[in-house]
Design a protein around this motif. Sequence first.
Motif, PDB file in Angstrom:
ATOM      1  N   PHE A   1       0.804  -1.140   0.091  1.00 18.99           N
ATOM      2  CA  PHE A   1      -0.158  -0.073   0.147  1.00 18.99           C
ATOM      3  C   PHE A   1       0.920   1.348   0.091  1.00 18.99           C
ATOM      4  O   PHE A   1       0.349   2.596  -0.118  1.00 18.99           O
ATOM      5  CB  PHE A   1      -0.688   0.107   1.282  1.00 18.99           C
TER       6      PHE A   1
ATOM      7  N   ARG B   1       2.762   9.312  -2.343  1.00 19.67           N
ATOM      8  CA  ARG B   1       1.452   8.504  -2.385  1.00 19.67           C
ATOM      9  C   ARG B   1       0.499   9.010  -3.360  1.00 19.67           C
ATOM     10  O   ARG B   1      -0.354   8.328  -3.864  1.00 19.67           O
ATOM     11  CB  ARG B   1       1.067   8.154  -0.977  1.00 19.67           C
TER      12      ARG B   1
ATOM     13  N   GLN C   1      -0.899   5.930  -5.351  1.00 17.24           N
ATOM     14  CA  GLN C   1      -2.236   5.056  -4.839  1.00 17.24           C
ATOM     15  C   GLN C   1      -3.300   5.380  -5.426  1.00 17.24           C
ATOM     16  O   GLN C   1      -4.192   5.663  -4.887  1.00 17.24           O
ATOM     17  CB  GLN C   1      -2.246   5.628  -3.440  1.00 17.24           C
TER      18      GLN C   1
ATOM     19  N   MET D   1      -1.843  -2.018  -6.565  1.00 16.17           N
ATOM     20  CA  MET D   1      -2.139  -0.898  -5.268  1.00 16.17           C
ATOM     21  C   MET D   1      -3.484  -0.396  -5.401  1.00 16.17           C
ATOM     22  O   MET D   1      -3.917  -0.425  -6.456  1.00 16.17           O
ATOM     23  CB  MET D   1      -1.194   0.164  -5.695  1.00 16.17           C
TER      24      MET D   1
ATOM     25  N   PHE E   1      -6.354   4.208  -3.194  1.00 18.61           N
ATOM     26  CA  PHE E   1      -6.629   5.017  -1.785  1.00 18.61           C
ATOM     27  C   PHE E   1      -7.088   6.468  -1.955  1.00 18.61           C
ATOM     28  O   PHE E   1      -7.642   7.270  -1.277  1.00 18.61           O
ATOM     29  CB  PHE E   1      -5.272   4.850  -0.958  1.00 18.61           C
ATOM     30  N   LYS E   2      -6.183   7.227  -2.891  1.00 13.94           N
ATOM     31  CA  LYS E   2      -6.262   8.451  -3.206  1.00 13.94           C
ATOM     32  C   LYS E   2      -7.470   9.062  -3.880  1.00 13.94           C
ATOM     33  O   LYS E   2      -7.531  10.415  -3.904  1.00 13.94           O
ATOM     34  CB  LYS E   2      -5.104   9.081  -3.931  1.00 13.94           C
TER      35      LYS E   2
END
Length: 708
Positions: A143, A302, A306, A691, A694-695
Motif C-alpha cells: 500500500f 503516495r 495510490q 496498489m 486510496f487517493k
Amino acid sequence: MRTDPGSTPTHCPYCALQCGMRLATAPDAADGSGITVVERPDFPVNRGALCGKGRTAPAVLSDRVRLTTPLIRTHATGALEPATWEEALDAVADGLARVRTGHGPDAVGVFGGGGLTNEKAYALGKFARIVLGTSQIDYNGRFCMSSAAAAHQRAFGLDRGLPFPLADLPRTGCVILVGSNLAETMPPALRYLTELKENGGTLIVVDPRRTRTAEQADLHLAPRPGTDLALALGLLHLVVAEGRTDEEFIAARTTGWAETRAAAMAHWPELVERVTGVPVPRLREAVRLFCTPESAMVLTARGPEQQSKGTDTVGAWINLCLATGRAGRPLSGYGCLTGQGNGQGGREHGQKADQLPGYRKLTDPAARAHVAEVWGVDPQTLPGPGRSAYELLDALGTATGPRALLLMGSNPVVSAPHAAHVEERLRSLDFLAVADVVLSETAALADVVLPVTQWAEETGTTTNLEGRVLLRRRALTPPPGVRSDLEVLNALAARLDPEPGGGLEKKFPTDPAEVFAELGRASAGGPADYAGIDYGRIEREDGVFWPCPAPDHPGTPRLFLDRFATEDGRARFVPVAHRDAAELPDAAYPLLLTTGRVVAQYQSGAQTRRVAELNRAAPGPFVELHPRLAERIGAVEGRPLAVVSRRGRAVAPARITDAIRADTVFMPFHWPGEGRANSLTNPALDPVSRMPEFKVCAVRVEPVEEAG
C-alpha cells in the motif's frame, strides 16, 4: 527498563527518513519510558532535526501503553486473557497446523509490515515458504510505493526509492514534487527543499491541496484527484512541442521514444486543462521552470502512486525525466519518497507475494535455486507467487482463501481500503494470530496476541528511502514477558517441524546479526545485493548504500550514472495514456475524496495515538472542505459531517479552508471508529502493482444532527 551505559546511537522507528537519534537514560521521564531522545547532528540524513513523533517515540516503550504479556481468547468468555508464552505459542502452532492439515498450506496466510527490520522481514518470508509452505504472504508495504516500484522496474530495470542521496536535492536546479506533503509526513526533509531555494533552485508542488509544503513552492499545480497521469502527459506534450527534448540523451541511453512521443502528443494542453483543472499557462510555466536549469528532479509519493493507474502515472513522470535528459546524470533523476520506516528493505527480502530475498523474482528458476541452497531446501518445495495484499485480505475466510492468518507489524483494520469489509474478513477466519507491540484494532480481533520487542529493545537493520542500510542498536532491556519476532518464529518453527526434534528451528536463528549475515548470502548476486554489508561497516560509515556486493565495494549512493539496470543498459520509455479513476463523481456521489496524513500521527496511529503530546496536537479525524462547498451543504466549522461512499460512511468534524479544491474533500486516515477514512476508500487495484486506489473515490458530504 534500563539503558546501556551512556547514550546509544540509533534511528527513529517511524518514517523512511530513519532519522538518526541517541537514546539516554532518563529515570524521571514523564512518559514512563525511562529514556529520553538526544539529537544526533552527525547523522547526514536529518543532521539532528527531529519531528514531534521522533522526539516522543520513547513514550510507546512505556509499560503503560504497550503489551507485556501474551493474550489468548478464551472459549468461556470470548475475551482475550493473559497467558504464558508456552501456552500462547502452543495455541498459535496448533491453530496454524490444524488449518494447514485440514485445508492445505495455502489455507494459512502471512501478512507482514513495512516497519519490520530487514532481519524480521527476511525471516518472515522464509518462515512462510519453508515452514508453512504457503504462497499466501504479502505485506502492508504493497500500500506504500508498489506502483513506483513497478514503474522503476519497467523503466530502469531496478527499484530503489531514491537513486541518489537526499543531499543531492539542494544542488539541483528544479524539483517537481508530486503528491507529497513533506512538511507533515517527513518534516526534517523539508530543509532540503528550503536549501534548494536558497541555492537559487525552484520548487514545483503538485497537490490538490495547498499544503504547508505547497506554500513553499515557486509554483503550485492543483489538479483534480486522479488526474496526475494526464498532467504529466500534458507537460511532456509541451516539452516536445517547444523543442525542449534532449535528443542526444534519448538516442544514446533510451529505447521506445517514438511510441511514447506519439502517446504524449495526443494529450494537448487544452485537453489536459479540461481533465485536470490546471490552466494551460501554469502548465507552460512548469515546463519552463523544469527545463531551464542544467539539472532537475521529479519526486513522487503516495498521491500519484495510490491510484488504480499508479504504475502508468509514475511511468509518465519518468518519461518526462527521460525525454529531457533528467535521469542517469548527476543531480538529475526520478525518485520516489518511500513512506514506511523500512518500506524499502521490507519489500526487498521476501515479504512480497512474488519476491525472494535480494529482490529476486519468485518465478525465476535461478533465483529459486540460489535462495533454496542458502536455506538448505529443495527449490521444488518453494511455493509460487501468491495474492497481493488487498487480494489476500479480501480472500480471508472464503472457500478458496486463507482460513488462518499470522500477522506481524500491521493494522489493516484501520489502514486497508474498504476497511469495514477487511475487518469482516478478519473476523471470519478460523484462526488469527497477531504479533505486535500494542493492542491494535487488528490485534483486538485475534485468537492469540504475542507481545514483541520494539525498535529500542532490539538490534536490526532498516533501509531508508535513499537505499542506505542502517543499524538500529538495542538500547534497552525489554520488559519481562516480551520476546522478539525472531524468537517467535524460532519457537513456532520448532513446534511446526514435521519431524519432532528435527531441528527446523535451527534455520531460524534469534541473533539478528546471524540473520543479517544469512540475508547477505541470500541476496548475493541479486538486484538488491547486501553481500558486502555487515553491522560493523554500517556503524563506521553511517550506513551503506546497496547494491554492495563485496566487503571492499564502496556501496552505490548514485545509481544509473553509467548505465541503467536493464539488459542493454538503456532506460525504457513506456507509452501510457490517460484514463479515468475507477470511480467518478455522479449525482449520488458528486465529490471526490482524497486521504493522507497529518504531522502528529503516523500510518494507522496504533502507536502515535498512545502518545499524549501527539494526541493534543492531532486529537482526531476531520473533514477538510472548501468554503463554497461548506456554504452549499450548510457545513459549520467544527460541527460533524458525514462522508458517504459506495462502501461506507465516516463522521468527523468539518475543517473549512480555501486550501482545497471546491470539488474535493480530504480526510486523514489515522483513526478507527466512526471517523475511519478507509471505510470509504476504493479497493480498485492497479493492474501491474496491485496498489489500491486510496487517493480518489466518489463521495457525498452531509451535515450530521448532533444529539441534544
